[in-house]
Every structure is written in C-alpha cells, then in structure tokens.
Design an enzyme around this catalytic site. Sequence first.
Site, PDB file in Angstrom:
ATOM      1  CD  GLN A 110      -4.263   2.188  13.547  1.00  0.00           C
ATOM      2  OE1 GLN A 110      -5.388   2.635  13.764  1.00  0.00           O
ATOM      3  NE2 GLN A 110      -3.777   2.079  12.321  1.00  0.00           N
TER       4      GLN A 110
ATOM      5  CG  ASP B 293      -5.080   4.428   1.200  1.00  0.00           C
ATOM      6  OD1 ASP B 293      -6.241   4.736   0.852  1.00  0.00           O
ATOM      7  OD2 ASP B 293      -4.719   4.351   2.386  1.00  0.00           O
ATOM      8  CG  LEU B 294      -3.804   7.810  -4.703  1.00  0.00           C
ATOM      9  CD1 LEU B 294      -3.723   8.161  -6.187  1.00  0.00           C
ATOM     10  CD2 LEU B 294      -2.579   8.348  -3.968  1.00  0.00           C
ATOM     11  CE  LYS B 295      -8.051   6.769   3.554  1.00  0.00           C
ATOM     12  NZ  LYS B 295      -6.647   6.312   3.488  1.00  0.00           N
ATOM     13  CG  LEU B 296      -8.738   9.320  -6.113  1.00  0.00           C
ATOM     14  CD1 LEU B 296      -8.890   8.752  -7.522  1.00  0.00           C
ATOM     15  CD2 LEU B 296      -7.677  10.412  -6.096  1.00  0.00           C
ATOM     16  CG  HIS B 297     -14.321  13.402  -1.432  1.00  0.00           C
ATOM     17  ND1 HIS B 297     -14.563  13.531  -0.084  1.00  0.00           N
ATOM     18  CD2 HIS B 297     -15.486  13.727  -2.041  1.00  0.00           C
ATOM     19  CE1 HIS B 297     -15.822  13.913   0.110  1.00  0.00           C
ATOM     20  NE2 HIS B 297     -16.392  14.046  -1.064  1.00  0.00           N
ATOM     21  CG  ASP B 298     -12.425  17.092  -7.192  1.00  0.00           C
ATOM     22  OD1 ASP B 298     -13.368  17.808  -7.587  1.00  0.00           O
ATOM     23  OD2 ASP B 298     -11.273  17.520  -7.012  1.00  0.00           O
TER      24      ASP B 298
ATOM     25  N   GLY C  92       1.056  -1.931   8.859  1.00  0.00           N
ATOM     26  CA  GLY C  92       2.203  -1.059   8.628  1.00  0.00           C
ATOM     27  C   GLY C  92       3.309  -1.332   9.612  1.00  0.00           C
ATOM     28  NE  ARG C  93       2.321   2.892  12.862  1.00  0.00           N
ATOM     29  CZ  ARG C  93       1.500   3.702  13.539  1.00  0.00           C
ATOM     30  NH1 ARG C  93       2.017   4.670  14.283  1.00  0.00           N
ATOM     31  NH2 ARG C  93       0.198   3.548  13.465  1.00  0.00           N
TER      32      ARG C  93
ATOM     33  CB  THR D 298     -12.207  16.057 -10.949  1.00  0.00           C
ATOM     34  OG1 THR D 298     -12.610  17.253 -11.604  1.00  0.00           O
ATOM     35  CG2 THR D 298     -10.798  16.212 -10.424  1.00  0.00           C
TER      36      THR D 298
ATOM     37  N   PRO E  69     -17.427  14.069 -10.108  1.00  0.00           N
ATOM     38  CG  PRO E  69     -19.573  13.134 -10.333  1.00  0.00           C
ATOM     39  CD  PRO E  69     -18.863  14.395  -9.898  1.00  0.00           C
TER      40      PRO E  69
ATOM     41  CE  LYS F 142      -2.562   1.696   3.589  1.00  0.00           C
ATOM     42  NZ  LYS F 142      -2.516   3.174   3.601  1.00  0.00           N
TER      43      LYS F 142
ATOM     44  NE  ARG G 114      -0.246  -1.389  15.807  1.00  0.00           N
ATOM     45  CZ  ARG G 114      -0.471  -0.878  14.592  1.00  0.00           C
ATOM     46  NH1 ARG G 114      -0.847  -1.655  13.596  1.00  0.00           N
ATOM     47  NH2 ARG G 114      -0.288   0.398  14.370  1.00  0.00           N
TER      48      ARG G 114
ATOM     49  CB  THR H   3     -11.117   5.324  12.031  1.00  0.00           C
ATOM     50  OG1 THR H   3      -9.865   5.550  11.407  1.00  0.00           O
ATOM     51  CG2 THR H   3     -11.792   4.131  11.414  1.00  0.00           C
TER      52      THR H   3
HETATM   53  O1  C5P Z   1       1.333   1.275  10.962  1.00  0.00           O
HETATM   54  P1  C5P Z   1      -0.110   0.843  10.925  1.00  0.00           P
HETATM   55  O2  C5P Z   1      -0.298  -0.651  10.896  1.00  0.00           O
HETATM   56  O3  C5P Z   1      -0.949   1.518  11.985  1.00  0.00           O
HETATM   57  O4  C5P Z   1      -0.595   1.382   9.503  1.00  0.00           O
HETATM   58  C1  C5P Z   1      -1.920   1.275   9.113  1.00  0.00           C
HETATM   59  C2  C5P Z   1      -2.097   1.819   7.735  1.00  0.00           C
HETATM   60  O5  C5P Z   1      -3.496   1.813   7.450  1.00  0.00           O
HETATM   61  C3  C5P Z   1      -1.637   3.257   7.532  1.00  0.00           C
HETATM   62  O6  C5P Z   1      -1.221   3.396   6.162  1.00  0.00           O
HETATM   63  C4  C5P Z   1      -2.878   4.062   7.789  1.00  0.00           C
HETATM   64  O7  C5P Z   1      -2.902   5.277   7.085  1.00  0.00           O
HETATM   65  C5  C5P Z   1      -3.969   3.134   7.264  1.00  0.00           C
HETATM   66  N1  C5P Z   1      -5.264   3.354   7.882  1.00  0.00           N
HETATM   67  C6  C5P Z   1      -5.493   3.231   9.243  1.00  0.00           C
HETATM   68  N2  C5P Z   1      -6.724   3.417   9.778  1.00  0.00           N
HETATM   69  C7  C5P Z   1      -7.719   3.744   8.986  1.00  0.00           C
HETATM   70  C8  C5P Z   1      -7.532   3.866   7.620  1.00  0.00           C
HETATM   71  C9  C5P Z   1      -6.280   3.650   7.092  1.00  0.00           C
HETATM   72  O8  C5P Z   1      -4.588   2.944   9.995  1.00  0.00           O
HETATM   73  N3  C5P Z   1      -8.902   3.907   9.529  1.00  0.00           N
END
Ligand code: C5P
Length: 232
Positions: free
Chosen positions: A191, A61-66, A211-212, A70, A68, A36, A182, A121
């Site tokens: 989170q 993951d660009l979350k487009l919002h504009d 991610g992390r 565009t 239609p 991602k 996690r 969220t």
């Molecule tokens: O490092 P971590 O596991 O928290 O990364 C989660 C990924 O998911 C990040 O890229 C974050 O932007 C994305 N994300 C999120 N919660 C959301 C939507 C997206 O953590 N509600």
Amino acid sequence: MTLIGASRVIVALDTTDLERAAAWAAATAPHVALFKLGLEFFLAHGAAGVRAMAGRPIFLDLKLHDIPNTVAGGVRAVLPLAPRMLTIHAAGGAAMIAAARQAADSAGEARPMILAVTVLTSLDAAALASTGVTDAPAVQVLRLARLALSAGADGLVCSPQEVAMLRSALGPDAKLVVPGIRPVGSAAGDQARIMTPAEAVAAGADWIVVGRPITGADDPGAAAAAIDAATR
Ligand code: C5P
C-alpha cells in the site's frame, strides 16, 4: 438497507482457503462490522463459499462492470447470499449504476448497500491519461463519485488520499468505505498511501477495510479488537 453494528472495521478475507477465511472470521467476529470477500475468493468458491461463512455479514467486493442488464442480473444472482455491501465500477455509467441499485432494491429492506469504485488506485495520472482521461485523478474521482451517487449508489470505496476531499464535497450522507489502512507501527506492505484507523475515521470514513494488519497478525482477534477500539 439494514443497519450494520457499531464497529467501523471491515476485515478483508483475502484468501482462497475456505478454512482459513472461516477461522479469521471466527476470531475477529466480535470486533468487526463485516467480512469482505473479493474476486479471488468468489471465483474460487462461488455462492457455496459465501454460504460456508455460516451467515456472517458479508461485503461482496466483485466490482461489477458490464452493460446495465448484465450487471442487474449479476446483482440479482447474489441477493440470495444477502450481502450487506456490493461493489460496482462507477465508470460503467449512470444507467449501469441505476440498474444495479434497482436490482438491489428488489431485496427490499435487507438490500445490499451499493458502493461504487471510482478510479482504481493502481492508476496514476499517466495510466489514466492513457485511457483517454486527461483530467487529474482527483478530478475524475470526484466526477465519478457524483455520477454514482446521483444514479443511486449509496456510497463509494475510496483511498485514504481521497476521503477528506470526498466527505467535504459530498456531505454527510454518502457512505465512504476506505481501504489502505495501517495501524501505527504496522508494515505498509504494497500500500503506497496509507492512514491509521483513527485518521481515516477523522477524515470522514464510515468504515475502514483492513486486511493483512489483522489476518497477518499473530492474534487476529486482538488486532481487530485494537483497531475497533481505536475507531470509536
Ligand atoms: O491487506 P490490506 O489491508 O492491504 O487489504 C486491503 C483490502 O482492500 C484488499 O482486499 C484490497 O484488495 C482492498 N483494496 C485496496 N485498495 C484499494 C481498493 C481495495 O487495498 N484501492
């Protein structure tokens, strides 16, 4: 929309450092479905940055919002990068969602999956109410989820808190992609609502975004392998 391999794990490469992103991808590739790349990476490096990922399967993951027109243009602009998933905001409305899907369809079989984000969220009930939406967040999530699917989205990005509710309300066909994951014993970080990889899949996630817990591990490849194994 082409099929994605057996792993349910999507690694979030949250960095503006191209070399680091490429190294994380190389280390984890055998164990994950997609990589991602978010706004941070894309705004820093653009299409060239995605191409530098050397053909790896990408979730943009660009979350487009504009409007239609565009959004459709934005979707078409990234089709040459062959993303496997692409995000839009369901709040853009049915016409915008349909325009995104129609633009994606122009790529034929290899089109990206269109995933809609419902309520961020980061918005709690009070923050949502301040935008004029006085329903509970879960009510608005389900409303936007149904709107998105009926307008042509393939699925949704949703939180651990929502995944079971959405799976039961929407049935088996909606694709559900769930961040906020996690592994047992790892740090929650920022989170607030988390699930383990196995819990998220049991609750109905098709893919989990991590991610992390992977990119911050001493051995990202081993961390990805463990999460992959826990979700099969
Ligand atoms: O490092 P971590 O596991 O928290 O990364 C989660 C990924 O998911 C990040 O890229 C974050 O932007 C994305 N994300 C999120 N919660 C959301 C939507 C997206 O953590 N509600």
